[in-house]
Design a protein around this motif. Structure first.
Motif, PDB file in Angstrom:
ATOM      1  N   ALA A 104      -3.755  19.881 -25.752  1.00 34.05           N
ATOM      2  CA  ALA A 104      -3.267  19.123 -26.929  1.00 34.05           C
ATOM      3  C   ALA A 104      -2.606  20.404 -27.999  1.00 34.05           C
ATOM      4  O   ALA A 104      -1.917  20.144 -28.683  1.00 34.05           O
ATOM      5  CB  ALA A 104      -4.093  18.166 -27.170  1.00 34.05           C
ATOM      6  N   GLU A 105      -3.149  21.639 -27.710  1.00 36.89           N
ATOM      7  CA  GLU A 105      -2.971  22.678 -28.830  1.00 36.89           C
ATOM      8  C   GLU A 105      -2.448  23.950 -27.949  1.00 36.89           C
ATOM      9  O   GLU A 105      -3.330  24.832 -27.909  1.00 36.89           O
ATOM     10  CB  GLU A 105      -3.857  22.966 -29.686  1.00 36.89           C
ATOM     11  CG  GLU A 105      -3.822  23.836 -30.907  1.00 36.89           C
ATOM     12  CD  GLU A 105      -3.445  22.946 -32.096  1.00 36.89           C
ATOM     13  OE1 GLU A 105      -2.924  23.432 -33.092  1.00 36.89           O
ATOM     14  OE2 GLU A 105      -3.935  21.564 -32.156  1.00 36.89           O
ATOM     15  N   PRO A 106      -1.148  24.103 -27.350  1.00 37.84           N
ATOM     16  CA  PRO A 106      -0.838  25.124 -26.343  1.00 37.84           C
ATOM     17  C   PRO A 106      -1.105  26.614 -27.004  1.00 37.84           C
ATOM     18  O   PRO A 106      -1.392  27.561 -26.154  1.00 37.84           O
ATOM     19  CB  PRO A 106       0.519  24.869 -26.037  1.00 37.84           C
ATOM     20  CG  PRO A 106       0.737  23.428 -26.291  1.00 37.84           C
ATOM     21  CD  PRO A 106       0.056  23.125 -27.638  1.00 37.84           C
ATOM     22  N   ASP A 107      -1.112  26.742 -28.188  1.00 40.94           N
ATOM     23  CA  ASP A 107      -1.184  27.990 -28.882  1.00 40.94           C
ATOM     24  C   ASP A 107      -2.573  28.429 -29.147  1.00 40.94           C
ATOM     25  O   ASP A 107      -2.839  29.604 -29.524  1.00 40.94           O
ATOM     26  CB  ASP A 107      -0.456  28.226 -30.216  1.00 40.94           C
ATOM     27  CG  ASP A 107       1.109  28.199 -29.865  1.00 40.94           C
ATOM     28  OD1 ASP A 107       1.693  28.762 -28.665  1.00 40.94           O
ATOM     29  OD2 ASP A 107       1.828  27.766 -30.704  1.00 40.94           O
ATOM     30  N   ALA A 108      -3.514  27.521 -29.042  1.00 44.11           N
ATOM     31  CA  ALA A 108      -4.977  27.884 -29.452  1.00 44.11           C
ATOM     32  C   ALA A 108      -5.774  28.759 -28.134  1.00 44.11           C
ATOM     33  O   ALA A 108      -5.451  28.685 -27.079  1.00 44.11           O
ATOM     34  CB  ALA A 108      -5.827  26.566 -29.418  1.00 44.11           C
ATOM     35  N   VAL A 109      -6.602  29.648 -28.855  1.00 43.06           N
ATOM     36  CA  VAL A 109      -7.262  30.614 -27.774  1.00 43.06           C
ATOM     37  C   VAL A 109      -8.533  29.961 -27.702  1.00 43.06           C
ATOM     38  O   VAL A 109      -8.951  30.234 -26.485  1.00 43.06           O
ATOM     39  CB  VAL A 109      -7.224  31.803 -28.963  1.00 43.06           C
ATOM     40  CG1 VAL A 109      -8.202  32.880 -27.858  1.00 43.06           C
ATOM     41  CG2 VAL A 109      -6.093  32.496 -29.081  1.00 43.06           C
ATOM     42  N   LEU A 110      -9.128  29.369 -28.385  1.00 40.86           N
ATOM     43  CA  LEU A 110     -10.694  28.970 -28.175  1.00 40.86           C
ATOM     44  C   LEU A 110     -10.749  27.390 -28.706  1.00 40.86           C
ATOM     45  O   LEU A 110     -10.381  27.181 -29.712  1.00 40.86           O
ATOM     46  CB  LEU A 110     -11.431  29.745 -29.072  1.00 40.86           C
ATOM     47  CG  LEU A 110     -13.008  29.343 -29.278  1.00 40.86           C
ATOM     48  CD1 LEU A 110     -13.639  29.552 -27.906  1.00 40.86           C
ATOM     49  CD2 LEU A 110     -13.490  30.653 -30.407  1.00 40.86           C
ATOM     50  N   ALA A 111     -11.626  26.914 -27.778  1.00 44.22           N
ATOM     51  CA  ALA A 111     -12.136  25.482 -28.344  1.00 44.22           C
ATOM     52  C   ALA A 111     -13.887  25.543 -28.544  1.00 44.22           C
ATOM     53  O   ALA A 111     -14.332  26.141 -27.730  1.00 44.22           O
ATOM     54  CB  ALA A 111     -11.933  24.391 -27.205  1.00 44.22           C
ATOM     55  N   HIS A 186      -5.091  31.906 -34.173  1.00 48.48           N
ATOM     56  CA  HIS A 186      -4.782  30.288 -34.102  1.00 48.48           C
ATOM     57  C   HIS A 186      -6.004  29.955 -34.465  1.00 48.48           C
ATOM     58  O   HIS A 186      -7.245  29.981 -33.883  1.00 48.48           O
ATOM     59  CB  HIS A 186      -4.204  29.974 -32.835  1.00 48.48           C
ATOM     60  CG  HIS A 186      -3.869  28.611 -32.738  1.00 48.48           C
ATOM     61  ND1 HIS A 186      -4.401  27.367 -33.014  1.00 48.48           N
ATOM     62  CD2 HIS A 186      -2.192  28.324 -33.079  1.00 48.48           C
ATOM     63  CE1 HIS A 186      -3.756  26.289 -33.143  1.00 48.48           C
ATOM     64  NE2 HIS A 186      -2.390  26.752 -33.033  1.00 48.48           N
ATOM     65  N   PRO A 187      -6.160  28.541 -35.463  1.00 43.70           N
ATOM     66  CA  PRO A 187      -7.133  27.967 -35.721  1.00 43.70           C
ATOM     67  C   PRO A 187      -8.023  27.493 -34.449  1.00 43.70           C
ATOM     68  O   PRO A 187      -7.391  27.246 -33.361  1.00 43.70           O
ATOM     69  CB  PRO A 187      -6.730  26.840 -36.308  1.00 43.70           C
ATOM     70  CG  PRO A 187      -5.595  27.198 -37.085  1.00 43.70           C
ATOM     71  CD  PRO A 187      -4.776  28.170 -35.954  1.00 43.70           C
ATOM     72  N   ILE A 188      -9.238  27.588 -34.320  1.00 47.49           N
ATOM     73  CA  ILE A 188     -10.078  27.000 -33.175  1.00 47.49           C
ATOM     74  C   ILE A 188      -9.902  25.683 -33.233  1.00 47.49           C
ATOM     75  O   ILE A 188     -10.102  25.030 -34.254  1.00 47.49           O
ATOM     76  CB  ILE A 188     -11.471  27.647 -33.518  1.00 47.49           C
ATOM     77  CG1 ILE A 188     -11.685  28.992 -33.495  1.00 47.49           C
ATOM     78  CG2 ILE A 188     -12.459  26.902 -32.547  1.00 47.49           C
ATOM     79  CD1 ILE A 188     -13.041  29.618 -33.883  1.00 47.49           C
ATOM     80  N   VAL A 189      -9.715  25.116 -31.715  1.00 47.86           N
ATOM     81  CA  VAL A 189      -9.669  23.435 -31.935  1.00 47.86           C
ATOM     82  C   VAL A 189     -11.170  23.081 -31.536  1.00 47.86           C
ATOM     83  O   VAL A 189     -11.849  23.728 -30.869  1.00 47.86           O
ATOM     84  CB  VAL A 189      -8.808  23.126 -30.846  1.00 47.86           C
ATOM     85  CG1 VAL A 189      -7.421  23.433 -30.984  1.00 47.86           C
ATOM     86  CG2 VAL A 189      -9.138  23.860 -29.445  1.00 47.86           C
ATOM     87  N   ASN A 190     -11.565  22.072 -32.238  1.00 50.05           N
ATOM     88  CA  ASN A 190     -13.038  21.737 -32.317  1.00 50.05           C
ATOM     89  C   ASN A 190     -13.034  20.237 -32.181  1.00 50.05           C
ATOM     90  O   ASN A 190     -12.551  19.560 -32.608  1.00 50.05           O
ATOM     91  CB  ASN A 190     -13.550  21.984 -33.678  1.00 50.05           C
ATOM     92  CG  ASN A 190     -15.105  21.492 -33.871  1.00 50.05           C
ATOM     93  OD1 ASN A 190     -15.908  22.112 -33.194  1.00 50.05           O
ATOM     94  ND2 ASN A 190     -15.248  20.637 -34.767  1.00 50.05           N
TER      95      ASN A 190
END
Length: 298
Positions: A104-111, A186-190
């Motif tokens: 859902a967040e294509p630019d995120a590096v890490l979850a 990029h902000p970490i998606v959590n």
């Protein structure tokens, strides 16, 4: 087709815990391909663990956790790379929830996700309280739930920001450094639910290695000047160094770092612990056991 996932599990002579970690990964209800790479560090690999979905390797890089993680990462060609420590367990639903968050967040590096801290059978949930973790969040408060066993990376982005840093003294805090570098991009998606059970305290090979912890914390101060510019972050790290110095008997140094922590942030809660240990009123081990029982660290 869901992205393929490779899971790196570094290990060193903990066969029973390791098997539980592997089983928890392979039991994930996830529609895509899941592979596990077990990397033995300074130990004889148990080839009986190998199978269709499990590869067993020896660490071919720098001895220690960072080299082991990188050995596993380089052995994978999956879309995503995840991590699980050999004394932790993934809970049902973890992988599917985090992959959905990444997609859902294509630019995120890490979850990342929340954790359950398990100390002596008592479980305490630790959550970030948000669906995004920013670089400034990680500088200011470390964010305990952004833990290595929660990590799911886009592999190409991970290679681009640089893999696990093998120069950190003792490899301590390597997951914090990696999260900081990912969050800079990029902000970490959590996923703010406890999807990993983290075994806390005496099982950790780093539980009492305070000489090396002090060196590693000073490495972070040099590498990330943002820590020193943030009163809360500086107070926390200076307080940790003070506690470490007190625990290993470097009392004068402990008092100096405690003073720096107080000047940075007079409310820094680690200062009283550090000074109590430096005075001999209580041992560092006793303080840590008390904190761990509450799902916290120093």
């Amino acid at each position: 087709m869901p992205p393929s996932v490779g899971v790196v599990i570094p290990t060193h002579n903990r066969p029973q815990l390791l098997r539980k970690a592997i089983e928890s990964v392979l039991a994930q209800d996830y529609a895509g391909q899941v592979r596990v790479v077990v990397v033995y560090d300074r130990a004889e690999p148990d080839l009986s663990l190998a199978g269709d979905r499990v590869e067993v390797l020896a660490n071919t890089r720098t001895p220690g956790l960072p080299g082991s993680r990188n050995t596993g990462i380089l052995a994978l060609d999956t879309d995503l790379v995840a991590a699980c420590d050999d004394d932790d367990v993934w809970l049902p639903g973890k992988l599917a929830a985090q992959v959905a968050a990444l997609e859902a967040e294509p630019d995120a590096v890490l979850a990342s996700c929340g954790i359950l801290v398990d100390f002596d059978g008592r479980e305490v949930p630790r959550l970030a309280g948000a669906d995004r973790v920013l670089f400034d969040d990680l500088v200011g408060d470390r964010v305990m739930s952004v833990h290595s066993s929660t990590y799911v990376f886009r592999r190409e982005a991970l290679i681009d920001i640089g893999m696990v840093d093998e120069t950190i003294p003792g490899g301590q805090g390597e997951d914090w450094d990696l999260a900081l570098r990912a969050a800079r991009r990029h902000p970490i998606v959590n996923v703010d639910r406890p999807y990993v059970r983290v075994l806390f305290g005496q099982t950790s090979y780093y539980a009492q290695a305070w000489e090396t912890k002090v060196e590693a914390l000073r490495w972070f101060l040099d590498r990330y000047p943002e820590i020193g510019r943030s009163p809360a972050a500086a107070g926390r790290v200076y307080g940790q160094i003070a506690f470490g110095c007190a625990t290993i008997g470097r009392r004068r140094e402990a008092v100096r770092w405690a003073g720096r922590a107080m000047r940075a942030n007079w409310k820094e809660r680690r200062v009283p612990f550090a000074l109590a240990v430096a005075s001999g009123a209580v041992s560092g081990k006793r303080v840590l056991l008390t904190l761990h029982a509450r799902g916290r660290g120093i």
